[in-house]
Structure formats: C-alpha cells, structure tokens
Write a protein that holds these residues in place. Structure first.
Motif, short mmCIF file in Angstrom:
data_model
loop_
_atom_site.label_atom_id
_atom_site.label_comp_id
_atom_site.label_asym_id
_atom_site.label_seq_id
_atom_site.Cartn_x
_atom_site.Cartn_y
_atom_site.Cartn_z
N ASP A 21 7.67 -8.14 1.33
CA ASP A 21 7.32 -6.67 1.95
C ASP A 21 8.42 -6.51 3.07
N THR A 27 -3.11 -2.50 -9.09
CA THR A 27 -4.37 -1.93 -8.85
C THR A 27 -3.93 -1.10 -7.88
N ASP A 63 -5.18 -1.05 -13.25
CA ASP A 63 -6.40 -0.32 -12.96
C ASP A 63 -6.03 1.15 -12.62
N SER A 108 -3.46 -5.08 3.78
CA SER A 108 -5.00 -5.66 3.72
C SER A 108 -5.20 -6.27 2.34
N ILE A 109 -4.86 -5.40 1.24
CA ILE A 109 -5.31 -5.87 0.12
C ILE A 109 -4.27 -7.02 -0.61
#
Ligand code: NAD
Length: 328
Positions: free
Chosen positions: A171, A229, A255, A151-152
């Motif tokens: 992926d 992130t 992050d 989803s991100i």
C-alpha cells in the motif's frame, strides 16, 4: 429544508427499508441507473443517489443541476469527480458499510477456488458422490498478498490470521501500527507478487491503479491464485487469460470484471454496448466466466442484509449532512 432526492437504481430492499422509517428527505425512486439516457429524470431535484451501475459522467453532471451526488457504494469510479468539483457538486460515498462483508466474500471466493467448491457441488447435483478431480489445497501456511490495506484489506488480513496464513501487503500509504498489531509485513509490489501464493486486490480503481495487475506483473507470479473483489479495471483481462493459460495463475476468484457494464441486462442493443464498453474486453469476460479454473460472482460481495442496512442509513446521513465527501 427538506431535500428532494432522486434515488436511482432502487432495489426492493431499499423500497421496503423506507417503508419502515421516517425521514425528512423527500425521496422519489427510479428503477433505472443514472446515465445520459436517464439524466433528465433528475431535473428539479436537489440531490441524486446512485448505485455502481450508474454512469455519472461530465455530460450527466452538467445536465442534472444538483448539490449532491450520494453514492450508495464505497468506490466512486463511476462518477466524474473532477467535473463534479468544478461544478461545485459534493460527491459522497459510504466508506465502511461492507468492510467485513467484502472481506468475508473474498474468502468465499478463495475457498471456492482452493477447495473446488463449485465443481464439487455440481458433481453431487449431477448424481456423482465421489471426490475424483476435486483435490484442493490448504490455506494454512500459504502466503496471502494483500494489495491495499484499507478497511476491507485489513479485515481480509484479520480473517487470514484465523486461517494461519502468512500475510504480506502493499500500500503506498502503509499503516505501520496495524501491521504490528496484525502481524503482517509491508513489501514492495513486485516482492509481494513474487512471494504470494494468493494475491487479493483491495485498492480503489483510479488512474494510478488501472491495470495494476497486467502482463508484466503476471510474469513475476508463479502458480498464484488471484482474487479480485475490488474493481475489474485493476486487472488486464486479456493478460489474465494468458497467465491462466501459461500456468503462472492457477485459478481466479472474481467478484468484479473489467467493463462489467457490458454484461448487464440494461444494455439494449449492441451499438449501445459498443458506446459504453470495449467489446474485446467483454468477449474476454465471457471467456473467463466459462473457464473451469475461474469462479465469478456478479459484483455481489457487498450484498448482505447487514451491509445494505448500513449502506442506506449512511446514505441518508450523507444526503442530510453532506457527510463523507470524496476528493480527487
Ligand atoms: P479504503 O479506502 O478503506 O482502502 C483502500 C486502500 O487502498 C487504502 O489503504 C489506500 O491507501 C490503498 N491504495 C490506494 N492506492 C493504492 C495502490 N496504488 N496500490 C495499493 N493500495 C493502494 O477502501 P475499502 O473500503 O477497503 O474498499 C476498497 C475497494 O473495494 C473500493 O475502492 C471498491 O472499489 C471495492 N469494493 C467492492 C465491493 C464489492 O461489492 N465488490 C464493495 C465495496 C468496496
């Protein structure tokens, strides 16, 4: 039945949130994260809810004797899922609460690096209003490599399309419909690393993805900006520093850091830090933080008002109905 919940690592936002709502859960807040030191606080509760700073390992799971561990996060690498499964404890996560939020932060980091925003702000604050040393580069027509199209990752691709970037993705479970709809191409990991100007990590941390970007992968990259992130453990920190030194990586926006537990104020003394984290990695984290070509934020990508509201609401549903159980 009213479920009794021990809510660890509570934030001010969460305390205020519960003042505004009625819930049939009985919740007790604890300021501390759940770990071996604090596990006994969970005795007598039916469930615990934990944030990412907790360390819910085998010893903790055996001690706490609860039905549910409700993670207030998407990632659940801080919980020993294998032991939880053996003990019959349901572990829930919150899959979608921050998928736009983290994707937006990905671009905040990307633009900070590409437009030297941090240096520019510091320069102006220091009283110098000129653009010497601040030349950046456009995102338009650059190739973005997205590792993990959940989803991100997909939200990051939607934003990249707005910047008119080319997108390649890797992926092991490709979503071909989305690739047609959003106009990106699935490629193998090495091809992604070879073709990308910017590589952004959006896969979970697990035994298959730990150090998915290491020395070998950095050797394939040429003048790339790396954005992470997702989780610090996806990148071999020492190899990243070498790659920044030799120029295969131009800059990084991070992050998350490997062994970031060692950077937290919860660590009381060096011995405790040594138990939990690799001191060498923490030293490398500090080297990264100080570098001018690296921008680091403190695992803050999820931290928006809207995302936190969704996070707490979904955690309450998970605690009531055992929604979103995770598997090995
Ligand atoms: P998701 O489960 O929707 O997507 C993960 C994707 O990664 C899936 O498509 C999966 O197939 C893919 N994947 C699995 N193994 C892979 C591999 N070896 N290589 C490439 N891709 C692989 O998860 P999401 O909601 O998109 O979140 C992704 C990660 O972001 C989370 O696991 C979490 O660690 C991190 N996260 C960070 C923050 C933050 O504040 N920094 C907040 C939320 C989530």
């Amino acid at each position: 039945m009213t479920r009794k919940v021990a809510w660890f690592d509570v934030s001010g936002f969460e305390k205020n949130f519960f003042k505004e709502i009625d819930t049939d859960l009985t919740i007790t807040f604890f300021e501390q994260p759940l770990n071996e030191k604090t596990a006994e606080l969970a005795k007598g509760f039916d469930a615990v809810s934990v944030f990412i700073n907790s360390d819910v390992n085998e010893k903790v799971l055996k001690e706490i004797d609860v039905d549910i561990v409700a993670c207030r996060s998407t990632g659940f690498d801080h919980v020993d899922i294998e032991t939880a499964e053996k003990l019959g404890i349901t572990v829930c996560n919150v899959p979608e609460y921050s998928s736009n939020t983290v994707a937006e932060h990905t671009f905040a980091l990307m633009l900070s690096v590409s437009r030297k925003i941090y240096d520019a702000i510091n320069k102006v604050k220091d009283g110098t209003f000129d653009h010497e040393g601040l030349r950046g580069f456009d995102l338009k027509e650059k190739t973005l490599g997205v590792i993990g199209t959940g989803s991100i990752g997909l939200n990051a691709i939607r934003i990249a399309n707005g910047f008119q970037m080319e997108v390649v993705a890797y992926d092991p479970f490709p979503k071909h419909e989305e690739s047609k709809k959003l106009g990106f191409e699935y490629v193998e990991l090495n091809e992604l690393l070879e073709r990308s100007d910017i590589v952004s990590l959006h896969c979970p941390l697990n035994k298959h993805t730990e150090h998915i970007i290491s020395e070998e992968e950095f050797e394939i990259m040429e003048e790339v900006v790396l954005i992470n992130t997702s989780r610090g453990g996806l990148v071999d920190t020492e190899a990243l520093i070498k790659a920044l030194d030799d120029g295969s990586i131009l800059g990084a926006g991070l992050d998350v850091l490997e062994d970031e537990c060692g950077l937290s104020d919860d660590i009381d003394y060096l011995g405790e830090m040594e138990d939990k984290c690799d001191l060498q990695t923490i030293l490398h984290d500090h080297i990264l933080i100080k570098r001018e070509d690296v921008v680091v934020t403190p695992h803050n990508a999820f931290n928006s008002e809207e995302a936190l509201t969704r996070l707490v609401e979904s955690t309450i549903d998970n605690l009531k109905e055992e929604k979103n159980p995770v598997n090995l």
